[in-house]
Write an enzyme that holds these catalytic residues in place. Structure first.
Site, mmCIF file in Angstrom:
data_model
loop_
_atom_site.group_PDB
_atom_site.id
_atom_site.type_symbol
_atom_site.label_atom_id
_atom_site.label_comp_id
_atom_site.label_asym_id
_atom_site.label_seq_id
_atom_site.Cartn_x
_atom_site.Cartn_y
_atom_site.Cartn_z
ATOM 1 N N ASP A 1 0.832 -1.203 0.000
ATOM 2 C CA ASP A 1 0.000 0.000 0.000
ATOM 3 C C ASP A 1 0.875 1.264 0.000
ATOM 4 O O ASP A 1 1.992 1.238 0.510
ATOM 5 C CB ASP A 1 -0.893 -0.043 1.250
ATOM 6 C CG ASP A 1 -2.104 0.854 1.123
ATOM 7 O OD1 ASP A 1 -2.301 1.467 0.055
ATOM 8 O OD2 ASP A 1 -2.857 0.954 2.114
ATOM 9 N N GLY A 2 0.330 2.329 -0.554
ATOM 10 C CA GLY A 2 0.998 3.635 -0.475
ATOM 11 C C GLY A 2 1.607 4.117 -1.780
ATOM 12 O O GLY A 2 2.291 5.151 -1.800
ATOM 13 N N HIS B 1 2.813 3.267 -8.951
ATOM 14 C CA HIS B 1 2.626 1.845 -9.298
ATOM 15 C C HIS B 1 3.849 1.321 -10.071
ATOM 16 O O HIS B 1 4.273 0.184 -9.867
ATOM 17 C CB HIS B 1 1.359 1.663 -10.138
ATOM 18 C CG HIS B 1 0.098 2.033 -9.406
ATOM 19 N ND1 HIS B 1 -0.139 1.639 -8.105
ATOM 20 C CD2 HIS B 1 -0.994 2.751 -9.779
ATOM 21 C CE1 HIS B 1 -1.325 2.100 -7.715
ATOM 22 N NE2 HIS B 1 -1.852 2.786 -8.708
ATOM 23 N N LEU C 1 11.143 -20.472 -4.470
ATOM 24 C CA LEU C 1 10.001 -19.675 -4.005
ATOM 25 C C LEU C 1 8.812 -19.809 -4.956
ATOM 26 O O LEU C 1 8.997 -19.908 -6.171
ATOM 27 C CB LEU C 1 10.433 -18.193 -3.965
ATOM 28 C CG LEU C 1 9.334 -17.175 -3.645
ATOM 29 C CD1 LEU C 1 9.048 -17.151 -2.153
ATOM 30 C CD2 LEU C 1 9.713 -15.777 -4.121
HETATM 31 C C1 FPP Z 1 -1.878 0.225 -3.307
HETATM 32 O O1 FPP Z 1 -1.426 1.545 -3.413
HETATM 33 C C2 FPP Z 1 -1.448 -0.567 -4.413
HETATM 34 C C3 FPP Z 1 -2.274 -1.192 -5.313
HETATM 35 C C4 FPP Z 1 -3.717 -1.094 -5.283
HETATM 36 C C5 FPP Z 1 -1.759 -2.024 -6.382
HETATM 37 C C6 FPP Z 1 -0.494 -2.725 -6.095
HETATM 38 C C7 FPP Z 1 0.314 -2.674 -7.323
HETATM 39 C C8 FPP Z 1 1.658 -2.608 -7.368
HETATM 40 C C9 FPP Z 1 2.531 -2.696 -6.186
HETATM 41 C C10 FPP Z 1 2.360 -2.430 -8.657
HETATM 42 C C11 FPP Z 1 2.070 -3.457 -9.671
HETATM 43 C C12 FPP Z 1 2.236 -4.841 -9.187
HETATM 44 C C13 FPP Z 1 2.767 -5.819 -9.908
HETATM 45 C C14 FPP Z 1 2.802 -7.185 -9.371
HETATM 46 C C15 FPP Z 1 3.344 -5.588 -11.231
HETATM 47 P P1 FPP Z 1 -2.498 2.687 -3.529
HETATM 48 O O2 FPP Z 1 -2.622 3.047 -4.957
HETATM 49 O O3 FPP Z 1 -3.769 2.286 -2.863
HETATM 50 O O4 FPP Z 1 -1.790 3.841 -2.725
HETATM 51 P P2 FPP Z 1 -2.502 4.970 -1.859
HETATM 52 O O5 FPP Z 1 -3.224 4.267 -0.735
HETATM 53 O O6 FPP Z 1 -1.333 5.781 -1.363
HETATM 54 O O7 FPP Z 1 -3.412 5.721 -2.764
#
Ligand code: FPP
Length: 228
Positions: A15-16, A32, A126
Site C-alpha cells: 500500500d501507499g 505503481h 520460491l
Molecule cells: C496500493 O497503493 C497498491 C495497489 C492497489 C496495487 C499494487 C500494485 C503494485 C505494487 C504495482 C504493480 C504490481 C505488480 C505485481 C506488477 P495505492 O494506490 O492504494 O496507494 P494509496 O493508498 O497511497 O493511494
C-alpha cells in the site's frame, strides 16, 4: 540472516503507491511503476533467503472502482511485468501462481497469467503468488460453491482444498505498508494465526533492510497457536 527463523509463507499488502507519487508531485501511476520494481526486488530477495511462498496483493476485487485510466494502467503494468519477469522467474527458480477470479481480466492478460504459470511450473524455489482480482469473501463464496458441486462434507480440510490457495500453507507473516492497519478483505482464512506487521513506509520505499528487520522481529515472537 544467520540464526534467523525463516518463515515459510509471507503475505504482503503493498500500500501507499499513490501517496508516494503525490508527495513527489507525480501521477499515481508513477507510484505503481516504482511499486512494480520493488515487487521484483523483494521477490528475488525472498527466493534468495529461502522463503517458500510470497503472496502479494496486486489487484483487489474492489480496485475496479478506481478511475478508468488507473485501472487500465495497472492492467498494462501487470502484463508488462509478467512478460519481463519470465526470465527472472526461471533464473531464480521461482514458480508463479495467481489467485483470485481471473475471468474478469482481458483474454490477453488471462493467457499471459496461464502461460507464466505453465512455464514456471517445474521451478522448486520460491512460489510467488499474485492476488489478482482477489477478495477473500469472494474466494470463500467460490470455495463454498465448489464444495457443494463436489458434494464434499463441510470440514476445514475440505474448505481449504476449495480455496484459491489450495496446497499453500497458512500465512506466517503478514505485512502491510503505508501506515494503514487493516486487512482489506485479504486472505481472511489464511491469516488465522499469522504474525502481523504494519509499517509506515510506502510500498515504493520498502527495502530489503526493512524486510530483514521484520524477519528478525518474527524470529523473536513466540507463536502459541491458541495453546499455552
Ligand atoms: C496500493 O497503493 C497498491 C495497489 C492497489 C496495487 C499494487 C500494485 C503494485 C505494487 C504495482 C504493480 C504490481 C505488480 C505485481 C506488477 P495505492 O494506490 O492504494 O496507494 P494509496 O493508498 O497511497 O493511494
Amino acid at each position: 540472516m544467520n540464526d534467523l527463523r525463516i518463515p515459510i509463507h509471507v503475505a504482503m499488502i503493498m500500500d501507499g503507491n499513490g501517496r508516494w507519487a503525490k508527495e513527489r508531485g507525480l501521477k499515481r501511476t508513477a507510484g505503481h511503476k516504482k511499486g512494480a520494481e520493488v515487487v521484483r526486488e523483494i521477490t528475488t530477495y525472498c527466493a534468495k533467503i529461502g522463503i517458500k511462498y510470497l503472496t502479494l496483493y496486486a489487484f483487489s476485487t474492489e480496485n475496479w472502482k478506481r478511475p478508468k485510466l488507473e485501472v487500465e494502467y495497472l492492467m498494462k503494468l501487470l502484463d508488462k511485468y509478467l512478460k519481463e519477469e519470465l526470465k527472472v522467474y526461471l533464473e531464480n527458480n521461482i514458480k508463479f501462481r495467481a489467485i483470485g477470479d481471473l475471468s474478469k481480466f482481458s483474454k490477453t492478460l488471462q493467457n499471459r497469467i496461464i502461460k507464466t504459470q505453465e512455464v514456471t511450473s517445474s521451478c522448486t524455489g520460491l512460489t510467488q503468488v499474485l492476488a489478482l482480482n482477489y477478495g477473500s469473501k469472494d474466494e470463500i463464496v467460490r470455495a463454498v460453491k465448489k464444495l457443494n458441486e463436489r458434494g464434499l462434507e463441510v470440514t476445514e480440510e475440505n474448505i481449504e482444498s476449495c480455496l484459491d490457495t489450495s496446497g499453500i500453507p497458512p500465512v506466517d507473516i503478514m505485512i502491510r505498508t503505508s501506515g494503514e492497519v487493516r486487512l482489506s478483505n485479504y486472505l481472511l482464512w489464511q491469516n488465522a494465526y499469522s504474525e502481523m506487521f504494519f509499517t509506515q513506509t510506502y510500498w515504493p520505499d520498502f527495502t530489503q533492510g526493512e524486510f530483514d528487520d521484520i524477519i528478525s522481529d518474527f524470529s523473536r515472537r513466540e507463536r502459541r497457536f491458541g495453546a499455552v
